[in-house]
Design a protein around this motif. Structure first.
Motif, PDB file in Angstrom:
ATOM      1  N   ALA A  70       0.698  -1.212  -0.078  1.00 47.23           N
ATOM      2  CA  ALA A  70       0.117   0.116  -0.044  1.00 47.23           C
ATOM      3  C   ALA A  70       0.955   1.122   0.054  1.00 47.23           C
ATOM      4  O   ALA A  70       0.335   2.269  -0.434  1.00 47.23           O
ATOM      5  CB  ALA A  70      -0.838  -0.019   1.223  1.00 47.23           C
ATOM      6  N   GLU A  71       1.949   1.162   0.457  1.00 53.80           N
ATOM      7  CA  GLU A  71       2.967   2.404   0.848  1.00 53.80           C
ATOM      8  C   GLU A  71       3.412   3.092  -0.661  1.00 53.80           C
ATOM      9  O   GLU A  71       3.809   4.113  -0.799  1.00 53.80           O
ATOM     10  CB  GLU A  71       4.297   2.172   1.460  1.00 53.80           C
ATOM     11  N   TRP A  72       3.309   2.242  -1.719  1.00 55.24           N
ATOM     12  CA  TRP A  72       3.546   2.598  -3.170  1.00 55.24           C
ATOM     13  C   TRP A  72       2.282   3.310  -3.641  1.00 55.24           C
ATOM     14  O   TRP A  72       2.528   4.161  -4.726  1.00 55.24           O
ATOM     15  CB  TRP A  72       4.080   1.557  -4.195  1.00 55.24           C
ATOM     16  N   ARG A  73       1.238   3.129  -3.238  1.00 54.86           N
ATOM     17  CA  ARG A  73      -0.047   3.305  -3.873  1.00 54.86           C
ATOM     18  C   ARG A  73      -0.392   4.711  -4.162  1.00 54.86           C
ATOM     19  O   ARG A  73      -0.128   5.612  -3.424  1.00 54.86           O
ATOM     20  CB  ARG A  73      -1.172   2.772  -3.210  1.00 54.86           C
ATOM     21  N   GLU A  74      -0.953   5.093  -5.406  1.00 55.61           N
ATOM     22  CA  GLU A  74      -1.177   6.237  -5.770  1.00 55.61           C
ATOM     23  C   GLU A  74      -0.001   7.201  -5.646  1.00 55.61           C
ATOM     24  O   GLU A  74      -0.358   8.637  -5.253  1.00 55.61           O
ATOM     25  CB  GLU A  74      -2.402   6.864  -4.994  1.00 55.61           C
ATOM     26  N   LYS A  75       1.061   6.961  -6.128  1.00 58.56           N
ATOM     27  CA  LYS A  75       2.428   7.983  -5.974  1.00 58.56           C
ATOM     28  C   LYS A  75       2.958   7.638  -7.401  1.00 58.56           C
ATOM     29  O   LYS A  75       2.988   6.683  -7.967  1.00 58.56           O
ATOM     30  CB  LYS A  75       3.280   7.595  -4.965  1.00 58.56           C
ATOM     31  N   PRO A  76       3.744   8.861  -7.804  1.00 60.79           N
ATOM     32  CA  PRO A  76       4.596   8.714  -9.113  1.00 60.79           C
ATOM     33  C   PRO A  76       6.005   8.239  -8.930  1.00 60.79           C
ATOM     34  O   PRO A  76       6.596   8.229  -7.916  1.00 60.79           O
ATOM     35  CB  PRO A  76       4.682  10.262  -9.492  1.00 60.79           C
ATOM     36  N   VAL A  77       6.530   7.260 -10.115  1.00 60.96           N
ATOM     37  CA  VAL A  77       7.734   6.847 -10.013  1.00 60.96           C
ATOM     38  C   VAL A  77       8.288   7.166 -11.412  1.00 60.96           C
ATOM     39  O   VAL A  77       7.909   7.081 -12.525  1.00 60.96           O
ATOM     40  CB  VAL A  77       7.499   5.221  -9.974  1.00 60.96           C
TER      41      VAL A  77
END
Ligand SMILES: Cc1cc2nc3c(=O)[nH]c(=O)nc-3n(C[C@H](O)[C@H](O)[C@H](O)COP(=O)(O)O)c2cc1C
Length: 199
Positions: free
Chosen positions: A99-106
């Protein structure tokens, strides 16, 4: 630095002994730091002591790492290319949080031989899509990377790669701001609901 800067985690993916990745990561970190709008957290996998075995229960090193991913608004992955893919160390580091990656840009900085790491980046785009992230169109890549930097770790021809880093970081900042706002709005909306509606 703004009052609430974007928190950007720079993940250094190679843990190989004698790696070139730290040279690329140092150059990129300097570029990002010069902007002044981002608070950087350099997550160098070689320092973390993450397990090779996927643990049933997260130990302190894994927990601390997952917390750092959770704190970030955006990510830049610095990856080499190994046999047309990305290194195993990076896959484990991607798979441990969720969940910690979710809805974030890479965004990606890649390097390698003739491939410049671009085949690794294309694979990473598929993996990060599964984690509900958005990946930046523009990446920075170094072909035959070891010939492009001097002994002090500076690019022989900095204009192109510095401009490429700026373009990519501008995209990352736009998405990081937009998605941070959207996540905050979503949290506010969920606070008003009586039943949890996110699985
Ligand atoms: C196991 C291994 C496989 C590699 N495979 C490729 C490849 O498929 N394509 C490529 O362009 N370079 C390849 N290379 C060259 C690496 O991209 C280059 O050595 C790079 O510096 C590796 O990153 P590192 O030094 O940070 O570990 C390979 C290197 C290693 C060690």
């Amino acid at each position: 630095m703004p009052e609430d800067p974007l928190r950007v985690a720079i993940i250094v993916g190679s843990t190989r002994e004698g790696r070139f990745g730290d040279t690329v990561a140092r150059w990129f970190t300097t570029q990002a730091r010069q902007r002044g709008d981002m608070a950087l957290d350099v997550i160098d996998l070689v320092d973390l002591d993450l397990p090779m075995v996927y643990p049933a229960t997260a130990g302190p090193a894994v927990e601390a790492y997952i917390e750092r991913i959770g704190r970030a608004d955006a990510f830049v992955v610095v990856t080499p290319e190994y046999n047309h893919g990305y290194p195993a160390s990076l896959k484990q580091a991607i798979d441990l949080p969720r969940a910690e990656w979710r809805e974030k840009p890479v965004a990606f900085v890649s390097y390698g031989g003739t491939g410049g790491g671009l085949r690794a980046v294309e694979q990473l785009r598929q993996v990060f899509a599964e984690l509900h992230t958005v990946t930046m169109r523009d990446a920075v890549s170094f072909h035959m990377a070891w010939g492009l930097f001097d002994s002090a770790g500076q690019p022989h021809e900095p204009a192109g790669c510095n401009a490429g880093a700026k373009t990519m970081l501008d995209q990352l900042a736009w998405w990081a701001t937009a998605l941070r706002t959207a996540r905050a709005a979503d949290e506010a909306r969920l606070e008003g609901t009586t039943a949890p509606c996110h699985a």
